[in-house]
Design a protein around this motif. Structure first.
Motif, mmCIF file in Angstrom:
data_model
loop_
_atom_site.group_PDB
_atom_site.id
_atom_site.type_symbol
_atom_site.label_atom_id
_atom_site.label_comp_id
_atom_site.label_asym_id
_atom_site.label_seq_id
_atom_site.Cartn_x
_atom_site.Cartn_y
_atom_site.Cartn_z
ATOM 1 N N GLU A 94 0.711 -2.814 -7.740
ATOM 2 C CA GLU A 94 1.994 -3.358 -7.283
ATOM 3 C C GLU A 94 1.773 -4.656 -6.510
ATOM 4 O O GLU A 94 2.562 -5.598 -6.637
ATOM 5 C CB GLU A 94 2.748 -2.335 -6.427
ATOM 6 N N LEU A 95 0.712 -4.698 -5.727
ATOM 7 C CA LEU A 95 0.381 -5.943 -5.015
ATOM 8 C C LEU A 95 0.086 -7.062 -6.011
ATOM 9 O O LEU A 95 0.551 -8.198 -5.842
ATOM 10 C CB LEU A 95 -0.815 -5.738 -4.089
ATOM 11 N N GLN A 96 -0.684 -6.735 -7.044
ATOM 12 C CA GLN A 96 -1.005 -7.737 -8.062
ATOM 13 C C GLN A 96 0.270 -8.221 -8.773
ATOM 14 O O GLN A 96 0.449 -9.419 -8.982
ATOM 15 C CB GLN A 96 -1.997 -7.173 -9.083
ATOM 16 N N LYS A 97 1.156 -7.290 -9.125
ATOM 17 C CA LYS A 97 2.410 -7.651 -9.797
ATOM 18 C C LYS A 97 3.272 -8.552 -8.916
ATOM 19 O O LYS A 97 4.019 -9.386 -9.413
ATOM 20 C CB LYS A 97 3.204 -6.400 -10.183
ATOM 21 N N ALA A 98 3.154 -8.366 -7.596
ATOM 22 C CA ALA A 98 3.920 -9.176 -6.648
ATOM 23 C C ALA A 98 3.248 -10.528 -6.380
ATOM 24 O O ALA A 98 3.740 -11.312 -5.572
ATOM 25 C CB ALA A 98 4.110 -8.408 -5.340
ATOM 26 N N GLY A 99 2.109 -10.768 -7.042
ATOM 27 C CA GLY A 99 1.452 -12.064 -6.916
ATOM 28 C C GLY A 99 0.305 -12.135 -5.929
ATOM 29 O O GLY A 99 -0.270 -13.204 -5.721
ATOM 30 N N TYR A 100 -0.027 -11.026 -5.321
ATOM 31 C CA TYR A 100 -1.155 -11.008 -4.377
ATOM 32 C C TYR A 100 -2.476 -10.933 -5.136
ATOM 33 O O TYR A 100 -2.575 -10.246 -6.156
ATOM 34 C CB TYR A 100 -1.068 -9.799 -3.438
ATOM 35 N N LYS A 101 -3.461 -11.621 -4.617
ATOM 36 C CA LYS A 101 -4.822 -11.466 -5.112
ATOM 37 C C LYS A 101 -5.412 -10.264 -4.387
ATOM 38 O O LYS A 101 -5.124 -10.031 -3.214
ATOM 39 C CB LYS A 101 -5.651 -12.717 -4.819
ATOM 40 N N THR A 102 -6.224 -9.501 -5.090
ATOM 41 C CA THR A 102 -6.805 -8.302 -4.477
ATOM 42 C C THR A 102 -8.323 -8.369 -4.552
ATOM 43 O O THR A 102 -8.899 -8.790 -5.553
ATOM 44 C CB THR A 102 -6.306 -7.023 -5.179
ATOM 45 N N GLY A 103 -8.939 -7.964 -3.463
ATOM 46 C CA GLY A 103 -10.390 -7.968 -3.393
ATOM 47 C C GLY A 103 -10.910 -6.677 -2.806
ATOM 48 O O GLY A 103 -10.170 -5.917 -2.176
ATOM 49 N N LEU A 104 -12.176 -6.449 -3.022
ATOM 50 C CA LEU A 104 -12.858 -5.262 -2.521
ATOM 51 C C LEU A 104 -14.186 -5.699 -1.923
ATOM 52 O O LEU A 104 -14.928 -6.460 -2.541
ATOM 53 C CB LEU A 104 -13.102 -4.286 -3.671
ATOM 54 N N VAL A 105 -14.453 -5.237 -0.707
ATOM 55 C CA VAL A 105 -15.738 -5.476 -0.053
ATOM 56 C C VAL A 105 -16.265 -4.123 0.401
ATOM 57 O O VAL A 105 -15.594 -3.412 1.143
ATOM 58 C CB VAL A 105 -15.608 -6.418 1.169
ATOM 59 N N THR A 106 -17.448 -3.777 -0.058
ATOM 60 C CA THR A 106 -18.060 -2.518 0.355
ATOM 61 C C THR A 106 -19.494 -2.750 0.772
ATOM 62 O O THR A 106 -20.184 -3.585 0.204
ATOM 63 C CB THR A 106 -17.996 -1.452 -0.760
ATOM 64 N N GLY A 107 -19.908 -2.000 1.770
ATOM 65 C CA GLY A 107 -21.294 -2.041 2.213
ATOM 66 C C GLY A 107 -22.121 -0.928 1.582
ATOM 67 O O GLY A 107 -23.282 -0.737 1.929
ATOM 68 N N ALA A 108 -21.527 -0.212 0.649
ATOM 69 C CA ALA A 108 -22.228 0.906 0.004
ATOM 70 C C ALA A 108 -23.366 0.384 -0.878
ATOM 71 O O ALA A 108 -23.272 -0.704 -1.438
ATOM 72 C CB ALA A 108 -21.254 1.715 -0.849
#
Length: 176
Positions: A94-108
């Protein structure tokens, strides 16, 4: 200020690991090494920022005495038995559809990150950064992984919000 990006931590934010996982994993290591502990000790180790200090000061172990078996026993198969995505994880679409860029940062570690990203769906993210030592990153709370994700997304710090679940996530955002 208008935000244009949302960057997420992985474990604890998008993936729920049953507490029994950390009690099983860390408890086995501490039992094998003859260390007395409580569930509260394990929770503190799991959620606070300076785990090496907890290992040496609270558990009375050398770094390698603890982390060597941790790396051995912390398998993707074991974690997956105790992990599930949160029910509302699809809101990222839904965030992407609303035009937001999405990212993921993990220390795993990479083997854990890959398993958890597969559970969520890599396609939900415009940028993914596995900010672990084995990938040449300084671990959280150092901002290197978050800054790399911002660069990959092409956004300024002031345009993004970072969502995490632990002290190290808050400190990472502050450090950035």
């Amino acid at each position: 200020m208008k935000y244009t990006a949302a960057i997420f931590d992985l474990d604890g934010t998008l993936i729920h690991s049953d507490p029994e996982f950390r009690y099983t994993l860390v408890g086995k290591i501490l039992n094998d090494l003859g260390v007395k502990f409580s569930k509260e000790d394990i929770d503190r180790f799991w959620f606070e920022t300076d785990r090496d200090e907890i290992v040496t000061c609270d558990f009375g172990l050398t770094i390698s005495a603890f982390w060597d078996p941790f790396k051995k026993y912390d398998t993707a198969e074991l974690r997956k038995k105790f992990a599930k995505t949160y029910d509302d994880v699809d809101f990222i679409r839904e965030l992407q559809k609303a035009g937001y860029k999405t990212g993921l940062v993990t220390g795993a570690p990479l083997h854990i990150a890959e398993m958890e990203i597969d559970m969520i769906g890599e396609e939900k993210f415009d940028a993914i950064v596995v900010a672990h030592r084995q990938n040449g990153f300084t671990p959280k709370p150092h901002p290197q992984g978050l800054e790399e994700c911002l660069d990959l997304l092409g956004v300024y710090k002031s345009e993004a919000v970072y969502i995490g679940n632990g002290d190290e996530d808050v400190q990472t955002a502050r450090n950035a």
